[in-house]
Structure formats: C-alpha cells, structure tokens
Write an enzyme that holds these catalytic residues in place. Structure first.
Site, PDB file in Angstrom:
ATOM      1  N   HIS A  53      -0.193   8.148  -8.491  1.00  0.00           N
ATOM      2  CA  HIS A  53      -0.088   8.262  -7.043  1.00  0.00           C
ATOM      3  C   HIS A  53       1.094   9.097  -6.588  1.00  0.00           C
ATOM      4  O   HIS A  53       1.498   9.034  -5.432  1.00  0.00           O
ATOM      5  CB  HIS A  53       0.001   6.868  -6.417  1.00  0.00           C
ATOM      6  CG  HIS A  53      -1.246   6.065  -6.594  1.00  0.00           C
ATOM      7  ND1 HIS A  53      -1.420   4.823  -6.048  1.00  0.00           N
ATOM      8  CD2 HIS A  53      -2.383   6.328  -7.269  1.00  0.00           C
ATOM      9  CE1 HIS A  53      -2.608   4.356  -6.377  1.00  0.00           C
ATOM     10  NE2 HIS A  53      -3.207   5.252  -7.131  1.00  0.00           N
ATOM     11  N   LYS A 107       5.567   5.844   2.929  1.00  0.00           N
ATOM     12  CA  LYS A 107       4.860   4.818   3.687  1.00  0.00           C
ATOM     13  C   LYS A 107       5.848   3.758   4.152  1.00  0.00           C
ATOM     14  O   LYS A 107       6.689   3.289   3.391  1.00  0.00           O
ATOM     15  CB  LYS A 107       3.678   4.228   2.911  1.00  0.00           C
ATOM     16  CG  LYS A 107       3.979   3.702   1.549  1.00  0.00           C
ATOM     17  CD  LYS A 107       2.697   3.220   0.855  1.00  0.00           C
ATOM     18  CE  LYS A 107       3.021   2.579  -0.488  1.00  0.00           C
ATOM     19  NZ  LYS A 107       1.846   2.146  -1.244  1.00  0.00           N
ATOM     20  N   ASP A 144      -0.762   4.641 -11.149  1.00  0.00           N
ATOM     21  CA  ASP A 144      -0.197   4.239  -9.851  1.00  0.00           C
ATOM     22  C   ASP A 144       1.005   5.136  -9.581  1.00  0.00           C
ATOM     23  O   ASP A 144       1.094   6.224 -10.158  1.00  0.00           O
ATOM     24  CB  ASP A 144       0.161   2.739  -9.862  1.00  0.00           C
ATOM     25  CG  ASP A 144       0.133   2.133  -8.458  1.00  0.00           C
ATOM     26  OD1 ASP A 144       0.825   2.656  -7.572  1.00  0.00           O
ATOM     27  OD2 ASP A 144      -0.583   1.141  -8.246  1.00  0.00           O
ATOM     28  N   ASP A 145       1.924   4.704  -8.728  1.00  0.00           N
ATOM     29  CA  ASP A 145       3.042   5.577  -8.392  1.00  0.00           C
ATOM     30  C   ASP A 145       3.761   6.092  -9.638  1.00  0.00           C
ATOM     31  O   ASP A 145       3.992   5.345 -10.586  1.00  0.00           O
ATOM     32  CB  ASP A 145       4.077   4.826  -7.541  1.00  0.00           C
ATOM     33  CG  ASP A 145       3.526   4.450  -6.175  1.00  0.00           C
ATOM     34  OD1 ASP A 145       2.903   5.304  -5.531  1.00  0.00           O
ATOM     35  OD2 ASP A 145       3.730   3.297  -5.764  1.00  0.00           O
TER      36      ASP A 145
END
Ligand SMILES: *[C@@H]1O[C@H](CO)[C@@H](O)[C@H](O)[C@H]1NC(C)=O
Ligand SMILES: *[C@@H]1O[C@H](CO)[C@@H](O)[C@H](O)[C@H]1NC(C)=O
Ligand SMILES: *[C@@H]1O[C@H](CO)[C@@H](O)[C@H](O)[C@H]1NC(C)=O
Ligand SMILES: *[C@@H]1O[C@H](CO)[C@@H](O)[C@H](O)[C@H]1NC(C)=O
Ligand SMILES: *[C@@H]1O[C@H](CO)[C@@H](O)[C@H](O)[C@H]1NC(C)=O
Ligand SMILES: *[C@@H]1O[C@H](CO)[C@@H](O)[C@H](O)[C@H]1NC(C)=O
Length: 386
Positions: free
Chosen positions: A239, A282, A217-218
């Site tokens: 990510h 985002k 993930d991030d």
C-alpha cells in the site's frame, strides 16, 4: 496464548564472563558469544551479563516464544547469520517473534544471505489480523536510542513486520522484507494481509535507507513521529508510503517526514479487495492532530491499482460517505518529481480535505497518469491539483 521467554535482564545475568581476552576484540576485551540452533536459544536465555558481541547462528527459536533481546547493555552488537527460524505456533499468538527494545548504541546486523524466517505461509488465511488465528507480529523495536539495524532480511512474516515506537536516532539500512509468497487471492482465503513493513509511532530521527519490501499492506505507515526519512527504497505489492492514519491515538503529531528516491510498484496480482496506493495521507474522521512538513521527492509509481496519490480526511467514517473533518491539519505537503502510472481501473489522484485543514501544499513535477481522474475531490488547496 502468549508466552514470552523471560530472558534475564543484563544487570541480572548469573553467569560470570568466562572468556579469555581475544586479540581480535581489543575494543571491549570480550570474545563474541555465539549461540547456535535450539540449544543456542536455551543458552541465550541464560546469557552472559557482559556479552557485548552476540552472534546468533542458525538459531531455532521455540514456537510461540519471543526471542527477547531487550535491555541489552549499551554498545552491544547482535549479528544474525544463517537462518533464524521462528516456527509456526498452531494455537496462534500475538508475538512479537523478536524484540530488541529498551537499549541504546546497539548494532543489529544480518550477514549476507542470512534471514529471519517467520513461517508466515502456515498462518496466512487471507484475513490478516482479523482471522480466526492470532498471528504474531515480527520485530519489535521499542524505546531504542542511537542504534543501527542493518542488512536484516525478513522472510514470510505472518502479519506486521517492524513496530518502531518510542525510538530516537535509529537507522535501518539495507533491510529486506520478502513476503512475495504471501501474494494470493484473499477472497479465496489465501495470502498474507496486514503485513505492513515499517509501522512507526512516537519516534524521532528514524532513517530507513535502501529498504526492499514485497508485501501486502503499507510499506511504511507513520502514525506519529518527527524527523523520519525513507530513502532509496523499493516497495512492491503493498500500500505504498503512508502517513497515518493520524488521530484518535495518544500521540497525534507527524512532523518533518521525507520520502525520497524511491519506487512504489504494485504487482498486478495484488488482491482485488486491497487498496494499493502510492503516496497516502489519511487522517481519522472526527479526531484532532497535526500533520506537517511532509515531502515526497523523486518518487516513482508503477502500476498502482487503486490510488496514485491520496489524501483522505474522512478515514474510517461512522457512515459511508460521511464528509471529511478538519480536526487534523495537513500543513506543508510538498511533492517534487512524483511520477508514474496507475492502472486504468484505478484513480490517479484523490484529495478529500476538511474545511480549512489543508494548507501550504506545493506540488511540482507531479505527473501521475493511466488511471481515472477523480470527480470527487474536495477542497483541493492551491498548490495542488486533482
Ligand atoms: C559465557 O561466555 C563464554 C565465553 O563466550 C561462553 O563460553 C559461555 O558458554 C557463556 N555462558 C553462557 C551461559 O552463555
Ligand atoms: C545517532 O546514533 C549513531 C549510531 O549510534 C551515533 O553514531 C550518532 O552519534 C547518534 N547521533 C546523535 C545526535 O546522538
Ligand atoms: C528535527 O529536525 C529539525 C531540523 O533538522 C531540528 O531542528 C529538530 O531539532 C529535530 N527535532 C527532533 C525532535 O529531533
Ligand atoms: C521539513 O522537513 C525537512 C525534511 O524533509 C527538513 O529538512 C526541514 O528542516 C523541515 N522544516 C522545518 C521547518 O522543520
Ligand atoms: C525524478 O525521479 C526519478 C525517480 O523517480 C529520477 O530517476 C529522476 O532522476 C528524477 N528527476 C530529477 C530531475 O531529479
Ligand atoms: C506494469 O504493467 C504492464 C502492463 O501489464 C507490464 O508490462 C509492466 O511490466 C508492469 N510494470 C511493472 C513494474 O510491474
């Protein structure tokens, strides 16, 4: 069920210091306190109030219990050596496995070849934080000031790794997150997910130097905070370097962020349902906030599977294809020398801005290729291109 070992706060320690003065520790006149194995954990729970030099050697933490090092005396050093084991807790729990919070001037270090082992492989089910079993977050660093965390290696984290919140002037240097073993097919119910390496909120002057991350993930996700730097890092399989999602929280300001001299590589066996990206901002649909002065400098992208660079102001919309909203401004978004490749199935750059909310962008030496050119970019500000 969540059980937190209640370690005595520093001012409440019952055991008087019994150490003789060591010539090797003239500075604080206190010998190091070493805690080993499972008995070490029990002793640590009753630790000396004045112990300024804590050594945790092959510590075994009971399953389902936090290794709670909150409220340490200012100036304390904590050294991990050997393997610190956080065993699987079959009933599941939310963690954190380790908390070092509410203190200042700490030095937290891992000696070479030491590691903190989170038993992630026993929790991973391809569902991350949404699975039937609650998985413990790993390393909580809340309300820590003027401190250094260095040389720590995290191995097999069940879900999110570092949660950095309410901190000021904290440097994390030479931290490794090795979740390589968590790469697996999520559709087949395998692998780690939501294994963010560094989640940062409401913090100022946080520097992450020389991190090496293999996760799902991030690599970095900054939800809020000011003066945050990530430098000389490697992020693989996850990510990428992200701002957000911003909006809808108690703190919705992200200011002065620098990502520099780093590589973001996404392994080809990353799950097909993940959204591996390189650089990402985002902001949440229908919320308000400020994102300003964000810089990516000398960042190399390698084999990104979904988006090389993405700015999306419609994150988590109420319905599919809802338009971006302009309540969170993105002002001063600078890219310098951001280059590399996206896989052919991915998209090089995607920009989806609200009406008037993306301003003062300056992109130079941006060369991201290999993927598709998006036909859906919206309101790309001058200074950038899609
Ligand atoms: C307190 O510190 C001394 C010296 O390091 C050590 O011998 C003793 O075991 C410690 N007590 C506890 C309860 O940790
Ligand atoms: C930040 O923390 C470091 C490490 O404790 C310390 O040396 C430095 O003086 C602090 N900086 C400020 C501005 O207080
Ligand atoms: C952030 O950095 C800027 C520029 O160095 C400085 O002026 C400002 O005081 C810092 N802000 C915080 C909250 O530390
Ligand atoms: C913008 O952020 C950079 C770090 O990337 C910092 O050096 C600079 O001072 C910031 N600019 C302002 C106006 O705060
Ligand atoms: C651009 O960034 C790469 C790392 O991605 C670095 O190796 C290269 O030296 C940088 N180029 C310049 C001109 O600074
Ligand atoms: C990127 O993909 C290509 C083609 O599959 C492969 O040869 C290369 O080793 C990959 N690079 C990295 C850094 O994974």
């Amino acid at each position: 069920m969540k059980i937190i070992a209640s370690l005595m706060p520093a001012f409440f320690g019952s055991a008087a210091i019994a150490a003789s003065i060591s010539p090797h520790h003239v500075a604080n006149q206190i010998a190091p306190c070493t805690f080993t194995g499972s008995t070490g954990f029990d002793l640590l729970s009753k630790r000396n109030s004045s112990c300024q030099d804590i050594i945790l050697s092959d510590l075994e933490v009971p399953a389902g219990v936090t290794l709670n090092l909150d409220n340490l005396n200012p100036g304390t050093s904590v050294t991990f050596t050997g393997k610190t084991v956080f065993p699987f807790f079959p009933a599941g729990w939310a963690g954190p496995l380790l908390s070092i919070s509410s203190s200042s001037q700490l030095t937290i270090r891992g000696l070479p070849s030491s590691l903190l082992y989170g038993s992630g492989e026993s929790y991973w089910d391809g569902l991350g934080q949404n699975g039937p079993i609650t998985k413990p977050k790993f390393f909580q660093v809340h309300n820590l000031i003027d401190s250094v965390i260095e040389g720590i290696t995290i191995f097999n984290a069940p879900v999110q790794v570092f949660s950095i919140n309410g901190c000021k002037n904290v440097t994390l240097s030479g931290v490794t997150v090795d979740n390589k073993a968590g790469d697996g097919d999520w559709n087949a119910g395998k692998g780690g997910r939501n294994t963010d390496a560094f989640d940062i909120g409401s913090s100022t002057e946080v520097r992450i130097e020389g991190a090496q991350v293999w996760n799902q993930d991030d690599c970095v996700a900054i939800n809020s905070g000011t003066n945050i730097t990530f430098r000389n890092g490697l992020c693989s399989g996850g990510h990428g370097l992200s701002i957000g999602s911003v909006g809808g929280r108690s703190d919705n300001t992200v200011q002065n962020v620098l990502f520099e001299n780093s590589v973001i590589a996404n392994s080809e066996n990353a799950s097909p349902t993940s959204i591996p990206t390189g650089a990402r901002i985002k902001t949440k649909y229908g919320t308000t906030g400020i994102v300003s002065n964000i810089t990516y400098h000398n960042v190399m992208l390698q084999n990104i599977t979904k988006y090389g660079i993405v700015v999306d102001q419609s994150y988590s919309p109420p319905s599919k294809n809802a338009p971006p909203t302009n309540g969170v401004s993105i002002t001063g978004f600078t890219l310098v020398n951001v280059t590399g490749n996206v896989l052919p199935t991915g998209t090089n750059i995607f920009v989806n801005c609200g009406d008037g909310s993306c301003k003062q962008w300056e992109w130079t030496e941006v060369d991201v290729k290999g993927g598709k050119k998006s036909s859906k970019c919206l309101r790309v500000p001058s200074g950038a291109s899609c």
